[in-house]
Design an enzyme around this catalytic site. Structure first.
Site, PDB file in Angstrom:
ATOM      1  N   ASP A 251       0.835  -1.211   0.000  1.00  0.00           N
ATOM      2  CA  ASP A 251       0.000   0.000   0.000  1.00  0.00           C
ATOM      3  C   ASP A 251       0.867   1.257   0.000  1.00  0.00           C
ATOM      4  O   ASP A 251       0.501   2.265   0.582  1.00  0.00           O
ATOM      5  CB  ASP A 251      -0.930  -0.027   1.235  1.00  0.00           C
ATOM      6  CG  ASP A 251      -2.012   1.033   1.163  1.00  0.00           C
ATOM      7  OD1 ASP A 251      -2.307   1.508   0.060  1.00  0.00           O
ATOM      8  OD2 ASP A 251      -2.555   1.388   2.230  1.00  0.00           O
ATOM      9  N   LYS A 254       2.118   3.756  -5.703  1.00  0.00           N
ATOM     10  CA  LYS A 254       1.619   2.740  -6.640  1.00  0.00           C
ATOM     11  C   LYS A 254       2.652   2.367  -7.707  1.00  0.00           C
ATOM     12  O   LYS A 254       2.661   1.243  -8.198  1.00  0.00           O
ATOM     13  CB  LYS A 254       0.311   3.217  -7.293  1.00  0.00           C
ATOM     14  CG  LYS A 254      -0.695   3.792  -6.285  1.00  0.00           C
ATOM     15  CD  LYS A 254      -0.961   2.895  -5.105  1.00  0.00           C
ATOM     16  CE  LYS A 254      -1.368   3.651  -3.854  1.00  0.00           C
ATOM     17  NZ  LYS A 254      -1.270   2.845  -2.626  1.00  0.00           N
ATOM     18  N   ASP A 279      -3.431  -2.881  -2.247  1.00  0.00           N
ATOM     19  CA  ASP A 279      -4.511  -1.891  -2.183  1.00  0.00           C
ATOM     20  C   ASP A 279      -4.487  -1.025  -3.452  1.00  0.00           C
ATOM     21  O   ASP A 279      -3.473  -0.951  -4.144  1.00  0.00           O
ATOM     22  CB  ASP A 279      -4.299  -1.010  -0.937  1.00  0.00           C
ATOM     23  CG  ASP A 279      -5.474  -0.077  -0.689  1.00  0.00           C
ATOM     24  OD1 ASP A 279      -6.610  -0.414  -1.087  1.00  0.00           O
ATOM     25  OD2 ASP A 279      -5.273   0.996  -0.082  1.00  0.00           O
ATOM     26  N   ASN A 280      -5.610  -0.396  -3.729  1.00  0.00           N
ATOM     27  CA  ASN A 280      -5.696   0.662  -4.764  1.00  0.00           C
ATOM     28  C   ASN A 280      -5.350   0.215  -6.177  1.00  0.00           C
ATOM     29  O   ASN A 280      -4.812   1.025  -6.945  1.00  0.00           O
ATOM     30  CB  ASN A 280      -4.762   1.842  -4.416  1.00  0.00           C
ATOM     31  CG  ASN A 280      -4.936   2.356  -3.016  1.00  0.00           C
ATOM     32  OD1 ASN A 280      -4.016   2.290  -2.213  1.00  0.00           O
ATOM     33  ND2 ASN A 280      -6.104   2.844  -2.705  1.00  0.00           N
ATOM     34  N   GLU A 309     -11.458   4.397   0.173  1.00  0.00           N
ATOM     35  CA  GLU A 309     -11.715   4.784   1.549  1.00  0.00           C
ATOM     36  C   GLU A 309     -12.454   6.114   1.680  1.00  0.00           C
ATOM     37  O   GLU A 309     -12.062   7.102   1.070  1.00  0.00           O
ATOM     38  CB  GLU A 309     -10.397   4.848   2.338  1.00  0.00           C
ATOM     39  CG  GLU A 309      -9.284   5.687   1.709  1.00  0.00           C
ATOM     40  CD  GLU A 309      -8.334   4.886   0.820  1.00  0.00           C
ATOM     41  OE1 GLU A 309      -8.779   3.896   0.213  1.00  0.00           O
ATOM     42  OE2 GLU A 309      -7.144   5.255   0.748  1.00  0.00           O
TER      43      GLU A 309
HETATM   44  C1  72W Z   1       4.834   6.972   2.251  1.00  0.00           C
HETATM   45  C2  72W Z   1      -2.842   6.221  -1.915  1.00  0.00           C
HETATM   46  C3  72W Z   1       5.712   5.267  -0.168  1.00  0.00           C
HETATM   47  C4  72W Z   1       3.430   7.020   2.801  1.00  0.00           C
HETATM   48  C5  72W Z   1       2.806   5.785   2.217  1.00  0.00           C
HETATM   49  C6  72W Z   1      -4.845   5.108  -1.150  1.00  0.00           C
HETATM   50  C7  72W Z   1       8.958   3.283   2.019  1.00  0.00           C
HETATM   51  C8  72W Z   1      -5.838   8.069  -3.219  1.00  0.00           C
HETATM   52  C9  72W Z   1      -1.391   6.373  -1.974  1.00  0.00           C
HETATM   53  C10 72W Z   1      -3.464   5.178  -1.198  1.00  0.00           C
HETATM   54  C11 72W Z   1       5.127   5.501   2.259  1.00  0.00           C
HETATM   55  C12 72W Z   1       7.122   4.367   1.220  1.00  0.00           C
HETATM   56  C13 72W Z   1       2.271   6.104   0.841  1.00  0.00           C
HETATM   57  C14 72W Z   1       8.758   3.490  -0.294  1.00  0.00           C
HETATM   58  N1  72W Z   1       7.799   3.935   2.280  1.00  0.00           N
HETATM   59  N2  72W Z   1       5.956   5.081   1.126  1.00  0.00           N
HETATM   60  C15 72W Z   1       7.562   4.176  -0.096  1.00  0.00           C
HETATM   61  N3  72W Z   1       6.668   4.722  -0.935  1.00  0.00           N
HETATM   62  O1  72W Z   1       3.883   4.861   2.096  1.00  0.00           O
HETATM   63  C16 72W Z   1      -3.615   7.153  -2.570  1.00  0.00           C
HETATM   64  C17 72W Z   1      -5.007   7.058  -2.536  1.00  0.00           C
HETATM   65  C18 72W Z   1      -5.623   6.039  -1.813  1.00  0.00           C
HETATM   66  N4  72W Z   1       9.455   3.052   0.768  1.00  0.00           N
HETATM   67  O2  72W Z   1      -0.876   7.141  -2.739  1.00  0.00           O
HETATM   68  O3  72W Z   1       5.728   7.708   3.044  1.00  0.00           O
HETATM   69  N5  72W Z   1      -0.677   5.669  -1.117  1.00  0.00           N
HETATM   70  C19 72W Z   1       1.219   5.540   0.380  1.00  0.00           C
HETATM   71  C20 72W Z   1      -5.620   9.415  -2.974  1.00  0.00           C
HETATM   72  C21 72W Z   1      -6.849   7.687  -4.089  1.00  0.00           C
HETATM   73  O4  72W Z   1       3.409   6.956   4.190  1.00  0.00           O
HETATM   74  O5  72W Z   1      -2.743   4.221  -0.570  1.00  0.00           O
HETATM   75  O6  72W Z   1      -5.422   4.097  -0.450  1.00  0.00           O
HETATM   76  C22 72W Z   1      -7.417   9.946  -4.416  1.00  0.00           C
HETATM   77  C23 72W Z   1      -6.422  10.350  -3.560  1.00  0.00           C
HETATM   78  C24 72W Z   1      -7.636   8.624  -4.682  1.00  0.00           C
HETATM   79  F1  72W Z   1      -8.199  10.891  -5.004  1.00  0.00           F
HETATM   80  C25 72W Z   1       0.759   5.844  -1.008  1.00  0.00           C
HETATM   81  C26 72W Z   1       9.269   3.214  -1.659  1.00  0.00           C
HETATM   82  C27 72W Z   1       9.818   4.436  -2.303  1.00  0.00           C
HETATM   83 MG    MG Z   2      -4.066   2.636  -0.085  1.00  0.00          MG
END
Ligand code: 72W
Ligand code: MG
Length: 326
Positions: A251, A254, A279-280, A309
C-alpha cells in the site's frame, strides 16, 4: 444599493422621503410598479405625486443595472462550487486534486502540523487506550467526517481482515505504513507469536504510526522499519532473521508495487502459499503491477472490488498467491 430622495412640494406637506434606487429603477422599467416607488416613501407621496420631484441618486444608474448581473454571477459561482463538491465526492481524480493538493496544504499551513499528526491527536483524544477497535473507529470517523486520508478504510479493511484471517500468517510484511491504520487492522488479527514488519520511509509518519499502534495496545507484535523499501527489503533476511513472509500487504506509492514485488522474489522472501494483497489497484491504480500478477505463471490472482476509503469511488484490492506445489 443607493437611495433616491423624494421631495414633496405640496404647500401642506413639504416632506422628504427616501426610496431604494432599485425600486425606482424597477418602477421605471416596469410601469405597473409605478406606485411602488411612492408607496415606499409613504402614502402621502402618491397622493401628492404631481407636487413631487425625485432627486437623482447618489449612485449612477449603471450601478443599479449591475444587480441582476451580480446575482447571475453569484448563482454561477455557487453552481461551480456545488459541481466541484460533487466531483470531489464521487471522482477519484477530483478527490485527489482537492484533498491532496489544496485542503491538506491549507490545514498544514493553518495548524502547523501534518495530517497524520492531526489523526494521532484525534485518536489520543477519543479512542480507548489498549482497544484496537476503538482506535480504528476513531481514525475512520475522523477521516470520513473531518479530513480524508489514504488509510485503507473500513470497507476495504474488511477484505483485508478476511484475507488475514484466512491466511493466519506468522510473518507479515507491510509496504507503506502511513499512519499505521492497516498495521493495527492486521496486527489485531494475528495469532499469538506472529510478527508484523512495516516499512515507512517518512520518519514523522513512522513516529505517528508507532504512537497509534501503541495506543491500540499492539506494539509488542509490530516493528516499524524506517527507510525506503528498495534499501530495506534486501536487508530483511539478515537483519530480522526471517526466512519468508506468509503475507505481504502492499500500500505504498503505486509506481513501486511491481518493482518491490520483483525485489521480494529476488530476495527469496516469498514461499509457495505466500499471499500478497495490494490496495488501490483501481484507484489510483497500479496497471503494470496488475498486468504482471495476472499474467505471471508464478501467481494466482483474484480481484476484490470495493470502494475507495471514505468516498463513493470505485477501487479494489488484488490478492495474489504463489501456488503451493502438490
Ligand atoms: C509513504 C494512496 C511510499 C506514505 C505511504 C490510497 C517506504 C488516493 C497512496 C493510497 C510511504 C514508502 C504512501 C517506499 N515507504 N511510502 C515508499 N513509498 O507509504 C492514494 C489514494 C488512496 N518506501 O498514494 O511515506 N498511497 C502511500 C488518494 C486515491 O506513508 O494508498 O489508499 C485519491 C487520492 C484517490 F483521489 C501511497 C518506496 C519508495
Ligand atoms: Mg491505499
Amino acid at each position: 444599493m443607493g437611495r433616491k430622495v423624494l421631495i414633496c412640494r405640496h404647500f401642506l406637506c413639504y416632506s422628504i422621503g427616501r426610496c431604494s434606487s432599485y425600486t425606482v429603477y424597477k418602477a421605471e422599467v416596469y410601469p405597473a410598479l409605478y406606485r411602488s416607488r411612492y408607496r415606499s416613501c409613504g402614502w402621502r407621496a402618491w397622493r401628492h405625486r404631481s407636487h413631487c420631484i425625485w432627486l437623482s441618486p447618489q449612485v449612477p444608474e449603471s450601478d443599479h443595472r449591475m444587480l441582476p448581473v451580480l446575482l447571475v454571477l453569484g448563482a454561477v459561482l455557487v453552481a461551480v462550487l456545488l459541481f466541484i463538491l460533487h466531483r470531489v465526492r464521487t471522482d477519484g481524480a477530483w478527490a485527489l486534486w482537492w484533498h491532496d493538493n489544496h485542503l491538506e496544504k491549507l490545514k498544514d499551513f493553518l495548524s502547523g502540523t501534518s495530517r497524520p499528526v492531526r489523526i494521532l491527536h484525534h485518536v489520543q483524544k477519543v479512542a480507548q487506550y489498549g482497544d484496537a477497535q476503538s482506535v480504528l473507529s476513531a481514525v475512520d470517523s475522523y477521516c470520513s467526517k473531518i479530513e480524508w486520508a489514504m488509510n485503507v478504510g473500513d470497507l476495504k479493511g474488511q477484505i483485508l481482515d478476511a484475507v488475514v484471517l484466512e491466511t493466519r500468517p506468522h510473518y507479515v510484511l507491510e509496504l507503506g505504513t502511513y499512519c499505521g491504520y492497516s498495521t493495527v487492522r492486521i496486527a489485531r488479527l494475528l495469532p499469538p507469536g506472529a510478527r508484523l514488519f512495516s516499512i515507512e520511509m517518512n520518519p514523522q509518519y513512522a513516529q505517528v504510526a508507532r504512537e497509534i499502534i501503541q495506543h491500540a495496545g499492539l506494539d509488542a507484535k509490530v516493528d516499524i522499519l524506517v527507510g525506503c523499501t528498495s534499501d530495506l527489503i534486501p536487508q530483511l533476511k539478515k537483519k530480522l532473521d526471517i526466512e519468508k513472509f506468509d503475507f505481504v500487504f502492499i500500500d505504498h506509492w503505486k509506481v513501486s508495487y511491481l518493482r518491490d514485488t520483483k525485489l521480494l522474489e529476488e530476495c527469496d522472501l516469498l514461499r509457495p502459499g505466500s499471499v500478497l494483497l495490494a490496495d488501490n489497484v483501481t484507484c489510483p491504480g497500479a496497471p503494470d503491477y496488475l498486468h504482471y500478477m495476472r499474467t505471471s505463471p508464478r501467481y494466482e490472482s483474484q480481484y476484490f472490488p470495493s470502494r475507495l476509503e471514505y468516498l463513493q469511488v470505485e477501487d479494489g484490492m488484488e490478492k495474489s498467491v504463489t501456488p503451493e506445489r502438490p
